[in-house]
Every structure is written in structure tokens, then in C-alpha cells.
Design a protein around this motif. Sequence first.
Motif, PDB file in Angstrom:
ATOM      1  N   ALA A 231      35.248  39.445  22.959  1.00  0.00           N
ATOM      2  CA  ALA A 231      36.788  39.020  23.093  1.00  0.00           C
ATOM      3  C   ALA A 231      37.049  38.043  22.425  1.00  0.00           C
ATOM      4  CB  ALA A 231      36.678  37.646  24.405  1.00  0.00           C
ATOM      5  N   LYS A 232      38.953  38.895  22.636  1.00  0.00           N
ATOM      6  CA  LYS A 232      39.966  38.425  21.396  1.00  0.00           C
ATOM      7  C   LYS A 232      40.558  38.055  21.903  1.00  0.00           C
ATOM      8  CE  LYS A 232      39.033  42.582  18.736  1.00  0.00           C
ATOM      9  NZ  LYS A 232      37.914  42.986  19.934  1.00  0.00           N
ATOM     10  N   GLU A 233      40.919  37.036  23.372  1.00  0.00           N
ATOM     11  CA  GLU A 233      41.052  36.159  23.342  1.00  0.00           C
ATOM     12  C   GLU A 233      41.283  35.286  25.099  1.00  0.00           C
ATOM     13  OE1 GLU A 233      44.798  37.846  24.311  1.00  0.00           O
ATOM     14  OE2 GLU A 233      44.083  39.355  25.472  1.00  0.00           O
ATOM     15  N   ARG A 234      41.618  33.994  25.235  1.00  0.00           N
ATOM     16  CA  ARG A 234      40.490  33.592  26.556  1.00  0.00           C
ATOM     17  C   ARG A 234      41.096  34.580  27.658  1.00  0.00           C
ATOM     18  NH1 ARG A 234      41.297  31.097  31.023  1.00  0.00           N
ATOM     19  NH2 ARG A 234      39.708  29.546  31.642  1.00  0.00           N
ATOM     20  N   VAL A 235      39.821  35.404  27.902  1.00  0.00           N
ATOM     21  CA  VAL A 235      40.327  35.763  29.690  1.00  0.00           C
ATOM     22  C   VAL A 235      39.444  34.656  30.716  1.00  0.00           C
ATOM     23  CG1 VAL A 235      39.194  37.868  30.765  1.00  0.00           C
ATOM     24  CG2 VAL A 235      39.811  38.315  28.633  1.00  0.00           C
ATOM     25  N   ASP A 236      39.843  35.155  32.161  1.00  0.00           N
ATOM     26  CA  ASP A 236      39.505  34.406  33.380  1.00  0.00           C
ATOM     27  C   ASP A 236      37.923  35.479  33.193  1.00  0.00           C
ATOM     28  OD1 ASP A 236      39.438  32.993  34.692  1.00  0.00           O
ATOM     29  OD2 ASP A 236      40.690  32.856  36.051  1.00  0.00           O
ATOM     30  N   TYR A 237      36.996  34.991  32.805  1.00  0.00           N
ATOM     31  CA  TYR A 237      35.497  35.968  32.936  1.00  0.00           C
ATOM     32  C   TYR A 237      34.947  35.168  34.364  1.00  0.00           C
ATOM     33  CZ  TYR A 237      35.484  37.620  28.296  1.00  0.00           C
ATOM     34  OH  TYR A 237      36.044  38.437  27.446  1.00  0.00           O
ATOM     35  N   PHE A 238      35.278  34.054  34.507  1.00  0.00           N
ATOM     36  CA  PHE A 238      34.757  33.222  36.181  1.00  0.00           C
ATOM     37  C   PHE A 238      35.903  34.322  37.074  1.00  0.00           C
ATOM     38  CE2 PHE A 238      34.652  29.790  39.095  1.00  0.00           C
ATOM     39  CZ  PHE A 238      32.965  29.743  38.573  1.00  0.00           C
ATOM     40  N   ARG A 239      36.698  34.322  37.289  1.00  0.00           N
ATOM     41  CA  ARG A 239      37.631  35.009  38.551  1.00  0.00           C
ATOM     42  C   ARG A 239      36.893  36.503  38.384  1.00  0.00           C
ATOM     43  NH1 ARG A 239      39.179  33.255  42.750  1.00  0.00           N
ATOM     44  NH2 ARG A 239      37.958  35.319  43.165  1.00  0.00           N
ATOM     45  N   TYR A 240      36.309  37.234  37.137  1.00  0.00           N
ATOM     46  CA  TYR A 240      35.761  38.528  37.024  1.00  0.00           C
ATOM     47  C   TYR A 240      34.520  38.359  37.142  1.00  0.00           C
ATOM     48  CZ  TYR A 240      39.924  40.386  33.557  1.00  0.00           C
ATOM     49  OH  TYR A 240      40.486  41.011  34.091  1.00  0.00           O
ATOM     50  N   THR A 241      33.623  37.150  37.699  1.00  0.00           N
ATOM     51  CA  THR A 241      32.492  37.224  38.054  1.00  0.00           C
ATOM     52  C   THR A 241      32.707  36.982  39.036  1.00  0.00           C
ATOM     53  OG1 THR A 241      31.877  36.033  35.657  1.00  0.00           O
ATOM     54  CG2 THR A 241      29.995  35.341  37.540  1.00  0.00           C
ATOM     55  N   LEU A 242      33.288  35.834  39.772  1.00  0.00           N
ATOM     56  CA  LEU A 242      33.311  36.201  40.982  1.00  0.00           C
ATOM     57  C   LEU A 242      34.053  37.307  41.803  1.00  0.00           C
ATOM     58  CD1 LEU A 242      35.067  32.772  41.594  1.00  0.00           C
ATOM     59  CD2 LEU A 242      32.971  32.601  41.825  1.00  0.00           C
ATOM     60  N   ASP A 243      34.717  38.006  41.158  1.00  0.00           N
ATOM     61  CA  ASP A 243      35.209  39.249  42.085  1.00  0.00           C
ATOM     62  C   ASP A 243      33.988  40.366  41.949  1.00  0.00           C
ATOM     63  OD1 ASP A 243      37.862  38.380  42.605  1.00  0.00           O
ATOM     64  OD2 ASP A 243      38.923  39.339  41.412  1.00  0.00           O
ATOM     65  N   MET A 244      33.284  40.008  40.631  1.00  0.00           N
ATOM     66  CA  MET A 244      31.853  41.197  40.995  1.00  0.00           C
ATOM     67  C   MET A 244      30.713  40.495  41.808  1.00  0.00           C
ATOM     68  SD  MET A 244      32.755  42.672  37.127  1.00  0.00           S
ATOM     69  CE  MET A 244      30.697  43.010  37.511  1.00  0.00           C
ATOM     70  N   LEU A 245      30.630  39.184  41.977  1.00  0.00           N
ATOM     71  CA  LEU A 245      29.592  38.669  42.892  1.00  0.00           C
ATOM     72  C   LEU A 245      29.427  39.934  44.152  1.00  0.00           C
ATOM     73  CD1 LEU A 245      29.079  36.075  40.900  1.00  0.00           C
ATOM     74  CD2 LEU A 245      27.283  37.334  41.453  1.00  0.00           C
ATOM     75  N   ARG A 246      30.979  39.484  44.871  1.00  0.00           N
ATOM     76  CA  ARG A 246      32.331  40.018  46.227  1.00  0.00           C
ATOM     77  C   ARG A 246      31.483  41.328  45.824  1.00  0.00           C
ATOM     78  NH1 ARG A 246      37.131  37.237  46.683  1.00  0.00           N
ATOM     79  NH2 ARG A 246      37.782  38.936  48.486  1.00  0.00           N
ATOM     80  N   THR A 247      31.774  42.355  44.991  1.00  0.00           N
ATOM     81  CA  THR A 247      31.305  43.344  44.814  1.00  0.00           C
ATOM     82  C   THR A 247      30.248  44.136  45.264  1.00  0.00           C
ATOM     83  OG1 THR A 247      33.774  43.547  43.545  1.00  0.00           O
ATOM     84  CG2 THR A 247      32.176  45.718  43.743  1.00  0.00           C
TER      85      THR A 247
END
Length: 355
Positions: free
Chosen positions: A53-69
Motif C-alpha cells: 500500500a502506498k496510500e490509504r485504500v478502503d481495504y474493508f470495502r474490498y474485503t466485504l465485496d470479496m466475501l460476497r464474491t
Amino acid sequence: MAEKQEVVLSGIRPTGRLHYGNYFGAIKQFVELQEQDQLCYYFIADYHALTTAKERVDYFRYTLDMLRTYVACGLDPKKSVIYRQSDLPCTAELNLLLSMISNIGHLERGTTYKDAIAKLPGGNTDGPDGNPISYGLMGYPILMAADILIVQADKVPVGDDQRQHVEMASDMARKFNHRFNCEALKIPQGVSRNALRLPGLDGGTKMGKSENNDLGLLDDPKLVLKKVKTIPTSTDPGPIQGDSDAPADIIPQLAPGLAVIYTLLDLLAPEDVYLDFVGKYRRGEKFYGMLKNTLAEHINDFNAPIIDGFHAEGNNDESVKQFLMENAEKVTPVALDTVENCREAMGIGRSLYRA
Ligand code: TYM
């Protein structure tokens, strides 16, 4: 007495949307193993995402989307223990303990570290600010070993690109047990020799999000067609001479772009469709347009139920947060047990506050 269940563990970084490399390299096996009598732990590797990570990224959003996938692909949080890596913070403690036995020379030979160095301008690791590669990235294989060893995993289903990391985890477990004369860590099995490495849509050796050559499980039909159309086919040397009906594997002989098309078609289409296109290639017919349209159709057929499952009513942020909480509780006891045994083996003794 019933035989002891094998323990399966694997993880995926929350880098955005899941792609076909993730599916055919890993998730497909996750689903198959979940249906066998195995104890399966699957997690979202959010600590690992931070290594680049080079800056703040909304990994929590990505996490939720990946779990739904995950759920849309058939992973069932009632059959598998699905959790987020950072909800098991004792992994970071085991990472620290394992770092004490990790040799810097070995870490420098790690593929993630070497790839990062290769991407630096001129392979330069000594710019004015020193080596721009973080300590965390160099330690990627130690953290991965901690993930695997903390649940005493037997099997680690991953794509071929992760083979070396799993070997490093086995080596670390062996070294730890030997050095501290204990059996605190189980030695995981190596990665299957059939593990897949799916090439990228640009013909590159590996499909990946950061390579920007991926085909997504949630890509809609318009995007799929656009991506398939851009797969390069112009450099192909042309039909293979020889018996035009031989159904032999032509993929190794193809130029990279056409090889990825045939690889995907082989994974997705019925055998007769695949073999029909093998025949066309051998006979030197003009058919690349039709081939690409057929491939796009099969991709869309494959994606459609996953897209529907992703948007299904019961598969939402609240439901995935709920099972994340419940499943983190399920994995915690075995993980703490491992960490406590390692502390004991190394001589610092068990945690006093956790006791
Ligand atoms: P990640 O997110 O890079 O990849 C997740 C999984 O997808 C597989 N994969 C592929 N397989 C075949 N062809 C491809 N082109 C392709 N691209 C990705 C990867 O092999 C992997 O199985 N470091 C791990 C995450 C991790 C982990 C672990 C895995 C962290 N701790 C412990 C197993 C055990 C990774 O590669 O993530």
C-alpha cells in the motif's frame, strides 16, 4: 474411531475484484475441498494487502465485496470457517516469533520481494531514501507462514505462483521444531504439481490485478467482450502442420495471446466446442473473430450466476460482517493454542494476561 479431519487453509488479498486466476487457481479448489470431510479455513489477507500500500485504500470495502464474491462462488460460511486475517491478531504475534528464525538471505530470494525489486527503475534498491521496498513486503513469506502454521494446516490450495511461499512455510515449521526441540508446528504438505498458473489477457505469464491483464468474475458482458477483443492474436505463427484431426494439446505451441484464449476455452466450454476450434486452428481456417465471440459467450455464462449471487438479497454487507464475527471466534482457540506453544517452546513462557 473416525479418522482425523485434514486441515485446509488458504487466503486471498483484498485487492479489489476477484479474477479468473484467483478462481481457477484457488477458489474452485476451496469449494471442492469444502464439500469433502475436511476442516477448511479461508481468509481475506488484509494484512498482506498492506505490504504494497502506498496510500490509504478502503481495504474493508474490498474485503466485504470479496466475501460476497466468495459466497456467490459457492463458499458456505457454515461449512468453511471464513474470516479476515486482521481479526486474528495473534497471527501477527506468530509472525514476530517466526521472524526470529527467518534468514534474510532466504527472504531476499522470495518471489514477491524479487518481483518488487525487478519493477524498480533499473532494479535500483539504493536510491537517496534507501531501499523503497518495505520491511513488511520482505517479510511477506513469514506472515504467510504464520497464517498457515497457526491453524496447523495440512493442505494449502493455491495457484502455482504461490508454490515457493508454501515451501518456505514448511521449511520454517521444520526449522522451528528442530531449533527448539519441539513439535509446536505441523509441517504442511507442498502445493499440488497440478496447480495452475493462468496467463494474463495480454499474453503475460500470469493473470493479475496489478498486471492489469485480468478477467474479472464480476465483469459484465460489455466489458468481457471488450477485454476478449483486445487479446493479441496477430503474432501467432499460424496453423500447426500435421494430422489435422489430431485432438492433441495445441496450447504449448501457440503464441501467448492465442494460448490464453484456448486455455480459457478449455476451462469454460464443453469439450466438443473446444475440439472444434482446435480443428479449425489445425486446418488454418480464418476464425479468430468467431473464436473470440464464442469465448466471450462462455465467460458471460460463467459470470452470470456469480454476478446474480453477488447481488442476491441475503448476500449483503451485514450478513458477511455477521459471519466474519462468528467465524473469527471459531478459529481463535486453535490459533492461540499454537502461539502459546511456540512462546513456551522458545522460552518466554505463556502469555500471563491471556491465561
Ligand atoms: P493473491 O491474492 O495474490 O492470490 C490469491 C490466490 O489466487 C491465486 N492466483 C492465481 N492462480 C493461478 N493463476 C493466476 N494467474 C493467479 N493469480 C492469483 C494465487 O496462487 C492464490 O492462491 N499470498 C497469497 C495470499 C495468502 C495466502 C496465505 C495463501 C496470504 N497468506 C496463506 C495461502 C496461505 C496470494 O497469493 O494472494
